[in-house]
Design a protein around this motif. Structure first.
Motif, PDB file in Angstrom:
ATOM      1  N   GLY A 104     -18.999  -8.691  -6.135  1.00 48.12           N
ATOM      2  CA  GLY A 104     -19.719  -8.406  -4.892  1.00 48.12           C
ATOM      3  C   GLY A 104     -19.448  -9.325  -3.715  1.00 48.12           C
ATOM      4  N   GLY A 105     -18.671 -10.378  -3.913  1.00 44.04           N
ATOM      5  CA  GLY A 105     -18.212 -11.199  -2.784  1.00 44.04           C
ATOM      6  C   GLY A 105     -19.131 -12.320  -2.340  1.00 44.04           C
ATOM      7  N   GLY A 106     -20.274 -12.502  -3.040  1.00 50.28           N
ATOM      8  CA  GLY A 106     -21.213 -13.535  -2.610  1.00 50.28           C
ATOM      9  C   GLY A 106     -20.959 -14.885  -3.267  1.00 50.28           C
ATOM     10  N   ARG A 107     -21.643 -15.891  -2.695  1.00 47.48           N
ATOM     11  CA  ARG A 107     -21.514 -17.247  -3.204  1.00 47.48           C
ATOM     12  C   ARG A 107     -22.741 -17.625  -4.042  1.00 47.48           C
ATOM     13  N   VAL A 108     -23.734 -16.739  -4.051  1.00 43.64           N
ATOM     14  CA  VAL A 108     -25.030 -17.089  -4.636  1.00 43.64           C
ATOM     15  C   VAL A 108     -25.129 -16.664  -6.115  1.00 43.64           C
ATOM     16  N   GLY A 109     -25.960 -17.402  -6.848  1.00 38.72           N
ATOM     17  CA  GLY A 109     -26.303 -17.029  -8.219  1.00 38.72           C
ATOM     18  C   GLY A 109     -25.103 -16.924  -9.148  1.00 38.72           C
ATOM     19  N   LEU A 110     -25.228 -16.044 -10.148  1.00 35.07           N
ATOM     20  CA  LEU A 110     -24.143 -15.884 -11.122  1.00 35.07           C
ATOM     21  C   LEU A 110     -22.887 -15.373 -10.439  1.00 35.07           C
ATOM     22  N   MET A 111     -23.080 -14.645  -9.312  1.00 42.34           N
ATOM     23  CA  MET A 111     -21.916 -14.109  -8.588  1.00 42.34           C
ATOM     24  C   MET A 111     -21.002 -15.244  -8.136  1.00 42.34           C
ATOM     25  N   GLU A 140      -7.100 -14.609  -9.594  1.00 41.17           N
ATOM     26  CA  GLU A 140      -7.293 -13.938  -8.300  1.00 41.17           C
ATOM     27  C   GLU A 140      -8.682 -13.325  -8.285  1.00 41.17           C
ATOM     28  N   VAL A 141      -9.343 -13.423  -7.132  1.00 40.95           N
ATOM     29  CA  VAL A 141     -10.699 -12.884  -7.020  1.00 40.95           C
ATOM     30  C   VAL A 141     -10.813 -12.037  -5.757  1.00 40.95           C
ATOM     31  N   VAL A 142     -11.287 -10.808  -5.956  1.00 39.62           N
ATOM     32  CA  VAL A 142     -11.494  -9.896  -4.835  1.00 39.62           C
ATOM     33  C   VAL A 142     -12.992  -9.698  -4.658  1.00 39.62           C
ATOM     34  N   GLY A 143     -13.501  -9.998  -3.475  1.00 37.21           N
ATOM     35  CA  GLY A 143     -14.923  -9.806  -3.190  1.00 37.21           C
ATOM     36  C   GLY A 143     -15.111  -8.656  -2.231  1.00 37.21           C
ATOM     37  N   ILE A 144     -16.175  -7.882  -2.445  1.00 41.78           N
ATOM     38  CA  ILE A 144     -16.460  -6.745  -1.567  1.00 41.78           C
ATOM     39  C   ILE A 144     -17.932  -6.835  -1.175  1.00 41.78           C
ATOM     40  N   ILE A 145     -18.167  -7.108   0.096  1.00 44.23           N
ATOM     41  CA  ILE A 145     -19.546  -7.397   0.524  1.00 44.23           C
ATOM     42  C   ILE A 145     -19.907  -6.542   1.729  1.00 44.23           C
ATOM     43  N   PRO A 146     -21.092  -5.951   1.720  1.00 44.18           N
ATOM     44  CA  PRO A 146     -21.505  -5.188   2.896  1.00 44.18           C
ATOM     45  C   PRO A 146     -21.874  -6.130   4.045  1.00 44.18           C
ATOM     46  N   LYS A 197     -19.791  -0.252  -3.770  1.00 44.20           N
ATOM     47  CA  LYS A 197     -19.737   0.180  -5.172  1.00 44.20           C
ATOM     48  C   LYS A 197     -18.506   1.045  -5.448  1.00 44.20           C
ATOM     49  N   ARG A 198     -18.174   1.911  -4.479  1.00 43.42           N
ATOM     50  CA  ARG A 198     -17.011   2.774  -4.680  1.00 43.42           C
ATOM     51  C   ARG A 198     -15.735   1.924  -4.757  1.00 43.42           C
ATOM     52  N   MET A 199     -15.613   0.946  -3.836  1.00 41.54           N
ATOM     53  CA  MET A 199     -14.397   0.114  -3.848  1.00 41.54           C
ATOM     54  C   MET A 199     -14.313  -0.737  -5.102  1.00 41.54           C
ATOM     55  N   MET A 200     -15.465  -1.277  -5.523  1.00 41.16           N
ATOM     56  CA  MET A 200     -15.451  -2.096  -6.742  1.00 41.16           C
ATOM     57  C   MET A 200     -14.965  -1.256  -7.920  1.00 41.16           C
ATOM     58  N   GLN A 260     -11.903   9.301  -9.713  1.00 41.16           N
ATOM     59  CA  GLN A 260     -11.653  10.325  -8.687  1.00 41.16           C
ATOM     60  C   GLN A 260     -12.441   9.958  -7.445  1.00 41.16           C
ATOM     61  N   PRO A 261     -11.838   9.157  -6.558  1.00 41.84           N
ATOM     62  CA  PRO A 261     -12.591   8.579  -5.442  1.00 41.84           C
ATOM     63  C   PRO A 261     -13.321   9.609  -4.587  1.00 41.84           C
ATOM     64  N   ARG A 262     -12.715  10.785  -4.379  1.00 43.97           N
ATOM     65  CA  ARG A 262     -13.359  11.746  -3.474  1.00 43.97           C
ATOM     66  C   ARG A 262     -14.692  12.244  -4.027  1.00 43.97           C
ATOM     67  N   LYS A 263     -14.816  12.182  -5.365  1.00 34.25           N
ATOM     68  CA  LYS A 263     -16.035  12.723  -5.961  1.00 34.25           C
ATOM     69  C   LYS A 263     -17.104  11.658  -6.175  1.00 34.25           C
ATOM     70  N   LEU A 264     -16.798  10.388  -5.936  1.00 34.78           N
ATOM     71  CA  LEU A 264     -17.771   9.365  -6.260  1.00 34.78           C
ATOM     72  C   LEU A 264     -18.886   9.297  -5.229  1.00 34.78           C
TER      73      LEU A 264
END
Ligand code: AMP
Length: 194
Positions: free
Chosen positions: A42-49, A62-68, A94-97, A190-194
């Motif tokens: 999820g891209g955060g620095r807090v908690g278990l994340m 390598e780490v990819v973070g995705i944060i709103p 969520k879709r990108m993750m 199937q990304p279009r259906k998610l």
């Protein structure tokens, strides 16, 4: 399954949790990094994340973070990641993750973790993907949830083959063995259906 190249980890953003959960997050991040498996989270620095991301980076992963955008400050986006994607909404996150990962691990967490875990479980139930989902039942944390799922099945509200939908592991070491034992996904996401 050959060991996946990218694993998505869902976990809590709270830091006020028992050390055993922090140790599990560290062990998972470290294990991913050492094996050269990319972490998607999820891209955060807090908690278990934050702990899982820091451990993966420290182990050379390598780490990819995705944060709103709107929770960037609340979850303090991690600035040292390999890639950080700032997205428009929780749904996009969520879709990108899901799209960027070959398998999912659910560590202990709160409502956000549950939301993420149930979305990926229900997508699998609906055959929108068949990537492996592992529930890391650290210190029995998920036992009440697993009992609730059993209850749903017993009461006829869920007709699922639990052993096909997800796998429960008690220790972080078992995550890696379990991933290797999973069959290769046959249904691409199937990304279009998610
Ligand atoms: P929590 O398990 O509540 O500590 O939250 C863990 C992560 O889930 C945090 O990064 C939250 O931003 C995230 N989260 C909470 N609700 C949602 C949601 N509806 N969709 C996507 N992520 C969420």
């Amino acid at each position: 399954m050959k060991i996946p190249s990218s694993v998505c980890v869902y976990c809590g953003a709270s830091s006020r949790v028992a050390d055993i959960h922090k140790q599990a997050a560290h062990a998972l991040g470290d294990g991913l990094g050492r094996r050269g498996i990319r972490l998607v989270y999820g891209g955060g620095r807090v908690g278990l994340m934050g702990i899982v991301a820091d451990a993966a980076l420290a182990a050379g992963g390598e780490v990819v973070g995705i944060i709103p955008e709107h929770i960037q400050s609340a979850e303090v986006e991690h600035t040292g990641l390999t890639e950080l994607h700032v997205v428009d909404s929780m749904h996009t996150r969520k879709r990108m993750m899901a799209e960027q990962s070959d398998a999912f691990v659910v560590l202990p967490g709160g409502l956000g973790t549950l939301d993420e875990a149930f979305e990926i479980l229900t997508w699998r139930q609906l055959q929108l993907h068949d990537k492996p989902i592992l529930i890391a039942d650290v210190d029995g944390y998920w036992r009440p949830l697993l009992a609730l799922i059993d209850h749903m099945v017993a009461e006829g509200f869920a007709r699922i083959d639990r052993s096909r939908l997800y796998r429960v592991v008690d220790h972080i070491d078992d995550v890696f063995t379990a991933l290797e034992e999973q069959p290769d996904p046959a249904v691409p996401i199937q990304p279009r259906k998610l």
